[in-house]
Scaffold this active site. Sequence first.
Site, PDB file in Angstrom:
ATOM      1  N   PRO A  28      42.979  37.404  45.425  1.00 37.16           N
ATOM      2  CA  PRO A  28      42.675  38.701  46.043  1.00 37.16           C
ATOM      3  C   PRO A  28      41.735  39.502  45.142  1.00 37.16           C
ATOM      4  CG  PRO A  28      45.050  38.298  45.953  1.00 37.16           C
ATOM      5  CD  PRO A  28      44.402  37.255  45.105  1.00 37.16           C
ATOM      6  N   LYS A  29      40.883  40.307  45.742  1.00 37.62           N
ATOM      7  CA  LYS A  29      39.983  41.174  44.979  1.00 37.62           C
ATOM      8  C   LYS A  29      40.623  42.552  44.858  1.00 37.62           C
ATOM      9  CE  LYS A  29      35.218  42.766  44.599  1.00 37.62           C
ATOM     10  NZ  LYS A  29      35.628  44.156  44.250  1.00 37.62           N
ATOM     11  N   TRP A  30      40.909  42.966  43.632  1.00 36.34           N
ATOM     12  CA  TRP A  30      41.636  44.200  43.377  1.00 36.34           C
ATOM     13  C   TRP A  30      40.702  45.394  43.323  1.00 36.34           C
ATOM     14  CZ3 TRP A  30      46.809  43.887  43.586  1.00 36.34           C
ATOM     15  CH2 TRP A  30      47.354  42.592  43.533  1.00 36.34           C
TER      16      TRP A  30
END
Length: 361
Positions: A28-30
């Site tokens: 996931p891209k935070w």
Amino acid sequence: MQLPVTPPVAPMLAKAVPTIPPEASYEPKWDGFRTIVFRDGDEVELGSRNGKPMTRYFPEIVDAVRAELPQRCVVDGEVVVAAGGVLDFEALQLRLHPARSRVELLAGRTPASFVAFDLLALGDQDLTGRPFVERRAALVEALAGAGTSVHLCPATRDRDKAQQWFTTFEGAGLDGVIAKPLDGMYEQDRRVMFKIKHTRTADCVLTGFRWHKASTPEAPLVGSLLLGLHDGDRLQHVGVVGSFTARRRAELVEELEPLRPREGDRHPWSDWVEAQAREGHRPTGAVSRWNTGKDLSFVPLRPERVLEVRYEHMEGHRFRHLAHFVRWREDRTPESCTYEQLEQPVAYALGDIVPGLGSAR
């Protein structure tokens, strides 16, 4: 610090691609502050993306690193703040305060967490020359005792699962997926990873503009266009468009001139316009997220023209990042530009992505 990888470190970066590539490790891209954590015993330093230390702003992360990470290590990850089961970037940004008393207050009121996704060094070993699959395996082992304030970022090699993450995790405040080559070394300040982010369009009301920093009376240049959306009877400031060539900036000066207010006109944001001259007073929507001293005054325009913009996602009532101009929409009326046109992500809890993240401490 006596570590095999020492600060400052320029984090490895990602380039944008339209679709999720095959044969990679997906995460996931935070939506937080990219941070390199350096720990050598009790010595801890938090390095930002530009190499400047952030240690003083997050004392609770320093304590968590001492409690949950190996004695000597360098870890790449993201500092985030969670509220109500979703990421809260606005609350995170407020943590960058110059007063120590305020820092300590906010550390208790809006505590941050650290999500780890790469391991650069462990003990005396420099791991930056190792393939990512080896670094990931070492990271999983190194974080076996973490989980209260330091969290391991989920990862998968299943492309279909990554696509599912891309669709569902946005509801928790995440903004896409990162793909990492399995055999990739850690290359500082190079775009060798891939990022896939949400892209949407919206029709917005043109409400004004700001002058470009290079603008002069002899050669005026438009810097950015201000955008609005109707929320009932209120025209809400939602962001700006600012990526134009120098030639286009000059053309816009003449093109927007007919929209300047006439005598007797009252702009929907007249209170903001009048407040520009009053030092220290900035109405809602007028605050710079990164520099509270930045001049955010603007030239008002009659809200009669509509433009289509491309954006990634919303944060509250505003676009999270700078929007991009697509085209003028002469076929749309300003009154038709409402929040109802915007796609609403399905709600998703951070705790279902990373157990314990966002829970009360």
